[in-house]
Write an enzyme that holds these catalytic residues in place. Structure first.
Site, PDB file in Angstrom:
ATOM      1  N   HIS A 108       0.807  -1.220   0.000  1.00 35.28           N
ATOM      2  CA  HIS A 108       0.000   0.000   0.000  1.00 35.28           C
ATOM      3  C   HIS A 108       0.836   1.264   0.000  1.00 35.28           C
ATOM      4  CE1 HIS A 108      -3.295  -2.735   1.012  1.00 35.28           C
ATOM      5  NE2 HIS A 108      -4.105  -1.761   0.642  1.00 35.28           N
ATOM      6  N   GLY A 109       2.095   1.172   0.413  1.00 36.28           N
ATOM      7  CA  GLY A 109       2.921   2.376   0.418  1.00 36.28           C
ATOM      8  C   GLY A 109       4.340   2.057   0.803  1.00 36.28           C
TER       9      GLY A 109
END
Lengths: 481, 495
Positions: free
Chosen positions: A323-324
């Site tokens: 996600h990041g």
């Protein structure tokens, strides 16, 4: 280019739809789809089309080799899977995670910090990995044509914001001999629902979230009243769900229009009663990818308890990391890992028996998780958590916060209702009731069809257009994916 | 479960939604696509946002490869979408349905400094009040009065002044180049791009009922900076007999909204701010606190509901306050010619949380009586003739405020030929000073209007010498000097 923009709605999409409609043959339509997908991708990132082309080339070569090795030398071709995986992971590792990796060892130099993240790399890389693995597992034959592999990876419907469509699920519809069965009306309806969700609900919730729960502004974060902090957090939770699910809705809708059936990605995750259930309803295509391509190959749950815990830990660290490219995302993944383990140990059985409390429990876990997801900085996380529980000396609520709540109460109400499955359930019940008796109650059936498939989509399209014109706030949350 | 195969087939067929139902959507999308590609239909300027819309980008190989070319095309496509104003209004209606909006806020975080108590200057106030009492009992004619005690000395001085002013006015007339007025109307060229400075003012907006108000916050540091600059200027110029007048214009929220409300929002009390500032300034400064008078009349239409400026009525009370401080007699409003401009939509409309719910404004202007010539300059050298109040009753709703002295220009000059021996003043102003300038034209022979955001030819001391000015009047928004923008300009201009 993003789906929720005027140039997509009134230039790119109508033209590509028209061209696809003109050519009925699958092969011709695929050519149109490929060219338009490459234009779509190049429109946003001209240089990185090259990366997409290269990754697809690597996957195409490796898959062909796997088949050749299997046929000629009776070998499985594991080596080629490894090569494809390594190259793909190396590329995504460089473009997305270089900064993070280097930061472990010390100061990150400017040249590394400036590496731009090619859009959609997290999505198409995974799709190409599923292609190679599916060929290896003999779930699908390797593509002789490079352009078909490229089409699969670059298809603009899901290239930049999902869902992650596994090769074997779409292989037949994309390249098989049978004609596609487009569902134009249902596709349009799904697409317009996604558009409305994004433009009318998610963007507005995002504006509210940004004013109350900014990612890094410590003055605001520590100055919040308790009510303000929770309002900001809930608005953020609504934004991120509605935004992400809206993009999946639009992708699925566009697929239906062509006769391509993509898997559902979201199933009203906020009504879950446990973290286990939540992750079976949130970003389902990612969850199943990690389950089938990482967890199970590592042994899954069919092994000793310590190994199972380790497997789960790896999967959740990777989920967070996907996600990041920052440590707070890993923390976010691990936050869920802890609760999953607790639930597996004993909690789940308890939760299944207490419906309302389990909902509240889940929402609490998820909302606090979003704090870690949103703020990269530990001090920001700390400030927000303190505000949430009234530990920063601020009041429970104040005049301006109450006014803000009053100004947004209908928006929040509708957004919350949009998270619930009841709307869809009611629509399904009505549709079934009217259509089932359509030969007896023709008027009712036709009225339903007109309202649901003619009026509603047009209304959403027009309202979304109004909201998009001159819009200064139309964030594309996936620039980090 | 339906067993009759025919019926089952019929039901299955009913669930297949025929392509026909897609037609309305496709038609709407098709029409809007055709409209979107009709290039002539695309607007180039947005009056409501007071900016030119994005132009189609120039092609270059670098911008193509960096992605900027395509990004700019996308921006152009949405920025100039045909029917933009109509769509934006529809969007505002949609936003108004987000909640209950009798009171609406844009932002929730606002902090201002605490206002210290005003330093008390006993002697100062009594002197000023004596002068005021004298003037009102003896004054009749519309001229700048001379104090009766030192009348003789004054006469000598004024004769000497007149002689030298004649010489310098000849020199000055020579340095003024007269050119033709620009093409088109005030609507197109009446203003400067104040950009960030104005945005600092607008910032947070609260909407109460049908009116929008910008928050007001006091800054100790910047107010002190302003006080120091003005005091130093007054001290420097007092030996030349030039009066420096500081008349900061309060913002609407202070005057029109109840104090308890302002406190709940965290807005500073403007009356106290003005008292503090006036009290801190040097004795030679003529400080004008127009706040009490405005509050007294706050049941009148003093401020616009959709704009951060005051109306001509509010400006009149400001004018009265300035006259009182300077010992002049204000000309009654009924001697000015009333001009109606019609419906007006202002600056806060765009940034208000629920613009759809605002009650729209109308602009009324008051043209000064008598023989007044007015000339405008955008560079400080070349001037063109123009009326003091432009008739904009026919113009777009968003530009009506530019009727006052044709909007903002670097330097303008109004010459009142009915008061040939009157004084000269320079009004250093921002856009809030525009409605107040016409009133002062009835009291002075020459009124220079200098917009400090656009003028850069020389500083005030040089200006005062060059143009033989008697009074320097600072008429700007109170909020302007609570930040860096105006003060950094004043630090070189007001020397």
């Amino acid at each position: 280019m993003v789906f929720s923009s005027l140039i997509f709605l009134y230039a790119f999409f109508p033209i590509s739809l028209l061209l696809c409609g003109l050519f009925r043959q699958k092969k011709a339509q695929n050519v149109v789809l490929l060219i338009s997908s490459l234009i779509f991708y190049a429109w946003g990132e001209p240089k990185y089309v090259l990366l997409l082309l290269i990754m697809s080339l690597v996957s195409w070569i490796c898959a062909l080799q796997i088949e050749r090795v299997r046929v000629r030398r009776r070998k499985k071709g594991k080596g080629y899977v490894a090569i494809a995986a390594l190259i793909d992971i190396a590329l995504i590792g460089y473009f997305k995670y270089a900064g993070l990796i280097v930061s472990i060892f010390g100061e990150v130099p400017e040249s590394i910090r400036n590496i731009a993240l090619p859009i959609g790399i997290s999505f198409y890389t995974f799709q190409l990995l599923t292609y190679v693995v599916d060929v290896y597992k003999e779930d699908a034959p390797a593509q002789k044509s490079y352009f078909n592999v490229l089409l699969y990876a670059a298809l603009f419907h899901q290239c930049i914001a999902g869902p992650i469509v596994r090769y074997k699920t779409i292989d037949e519809e994309l390249f098989g001999p049978n004609p596609r069965k487009p569902q134009l009306s249902r596709g349009i309806r799904r697409f317009s629902i996604g558009l409305g969700k994004k433009v009318l609900l998610a963007n507005a919730c995002g504006r509210l979230a940004d004013s109350l729960f900014p990612a890094a502004d410590l003055t605001i974060l520590s100055g919040n009243t308790v009510l303000g902090a929770w309002m900001g957090l809930i608005a953020y939770a609504l934004q991120i769900y509605l935004d992400f699910s809206a993009y999946s809705d639009m992708a699925i809708g566009m697929g239906l229009m062509m006769g391509l059936h993509y898997p559902e990605n979201f199933d009203h995750p906020y009504v879950s009663r446990s973290v286990t259930e939540f992750w079976r309803r949130w970003h389902m295509s990612l969850g199943t990818f990690f389950r089938d391509y990482v967890y199970i190959p590592m042994g899954g749950s069919r092994c000793a308890w310590p190994r199972m815990v380790f497997n789960t830990l790896v999967v959740w660290a990777l989920t967070g990391l996907w996600h990041g490219a920052s440590w707070n995302f890993v923390l976010w993944g691990l936050w869920f890992f802890v609760f999953l383990m607790i639930e597996r140990a004993f909690l789940k059985k308890v939760l299944d028996k207490v419906p309302l409390f389990s909902n509240i429990y889940l929402l609490g876990v998820v909302l606090l998780g979003w704090v870690v997801f949103r703020c990269e900085d530990m001090s920001a996380i700390g400030a927000m958590v303190k505000s949430l529980f009234g530990m920063n000396g601020n009041a429970l609520s104040d005049f301006v916060t109450l006014i803000t709540l009053k100004n947004n109460m209908f928006l929040l109400g509708v957004a919350i209702i949009a998270c619930l499955p009841h709307g869809k359930q009611i629509a399904n019940v009505l549709e079934y009731a009217y259509l089932r008796n359509s030969d007896k109650h023709k008027a009712l059936a036709v009225t339903w069809k007109i309202v649901a498939f003619c009026i509603f989509p047009v209304l959403l399209l027009l309202l979304s257009t109004a909201a998009l014109v001159g819009l200064s706030y139309n964030p594309f949350l996936y620039f980090q994916f | 479960m339906e067993t009759n195969p025919n019926r089952r087939r019929k039901i299955a067929r009913a669930f297949r939604i025929s392509k026909g139902y897609a037609i309305p959507f496709l038609i709407v999308m098709g029409i809007l696509t055709i409209v979107a590609f009709a290039i002539p239909l695309r607007p180039t300027r947005s009056y409501s946002e007071k900016r030119n819309l994005k132009e189609f980008p120039e092609f270059s190989v670098e911008t193509l490869f960096s992605g900027d070319y395509f990004d700019d095309i996308s921006l152009w496509f949405s920025d100039t979408f045909p029917g933009r104003e109509w769509w934006m209004n529809a969007s505002k209606v949609i936003t108004s349905m987000h909640g209950v909006n009798d009171i609406a806020v844009t932002n929730t975080s606002f902090q201002a400094d605490a206002v210290p108590t005003a330093p008390v200057k006993q002697q100062e106030t009594s002197e000023v009040s004596e002068v005021v009492v004298e003037e009102s009992s003896t004054e009749e004619a519309v001229t700048v009065p001379e104090e009766t005690e030192t009348a003789e000395v004054q006469e000598e001085q004024s004769v000497a002044e007149e002689e030298s002013s004649e010489e310098s006015s000849e020199a000055k007339e020579a340095s003024m180049e007269i050119i033709d007025a620009p093409e088109g109307s005030v609507e197109e060229w009446g203003g400067i791009d104040a950009g960030e400075m104005d945005n600092a003012i607008l910032g947070n907006v609260i909407q109460i009922g049908g009116s929008a108000f910008s928050y007001f916050g006091f800054s100790q540091y910047y107010s002190d900076v302003y006080v120091d600059i003005v005091s130093e200027l007054a001290e420097n110029l007092k030996d030349q007999g030039v009066r420096v007048v500081s008349a900061p214009i309060p913002q609407s929220i202070g005057v029109m909204v109840e104090p308890e409300f302002q406190e709940m929002l965290g807005c500073s009390e403007q009356g106290a701010v003005l008292e503090y500032m006036m009290g801190s300034m040097a004795d030679s400064v003529y400080g004008v606190n127009m706040f009490p008078k405005l509050v007294k009349h706050n049941d009148e239409y003093l401020y616009f509901r959709t704009d951060h400026h005051w109306t001509a009525i509010g400006a009149y009370y400001g004018y009265e306050s300035i006259c009182e401080t300077l010992g002049m007699k204000p000309v009654p409003l009924d001697q000015f010619e009333e001009m109606e401009m019609g419906e007006f939509i202002g600056t806060t409309y765009g940034s208000a949380p629920q613009p759809y719910m605002l009650e729209l404004d109308d602009v009324v202007a008051y043209d000064p009586p008598g023989d007044i010539t007015f000339q405008i300059s955008d560079d400080g050298y070349s001037f063109y003739d123009w009326p003091v109040i432009t008739d904009l009753s026919w113009s777009d709703n968003y530009v009506k405020y530019s009727c006052f002295i044709a909007g903002d220009h670097a330097l303008s000059l109004a010459t009142n030929n009915d008061i040939p021996d009157g004084k000269t003043c320079v009004i250093v102003k921002d856009s809030c000073g525009n409605p107040i300038a016409p009133y002062l034209m009835a009291n002075y022979h020459k009124v220079y209007v200098l917009d400090f955001r656009a003028y850069s030819r020389m500083n005030i001391s040089s200006f005062v010498e060059e143009y033989d000015v008697d009074d320097v009047i600072l008429a700007h928004m109170l909020a302007m000097v609570q930040g860096d923008g105006a003060n950094s300009i004043f630090s070189w201009l007001l020397r």
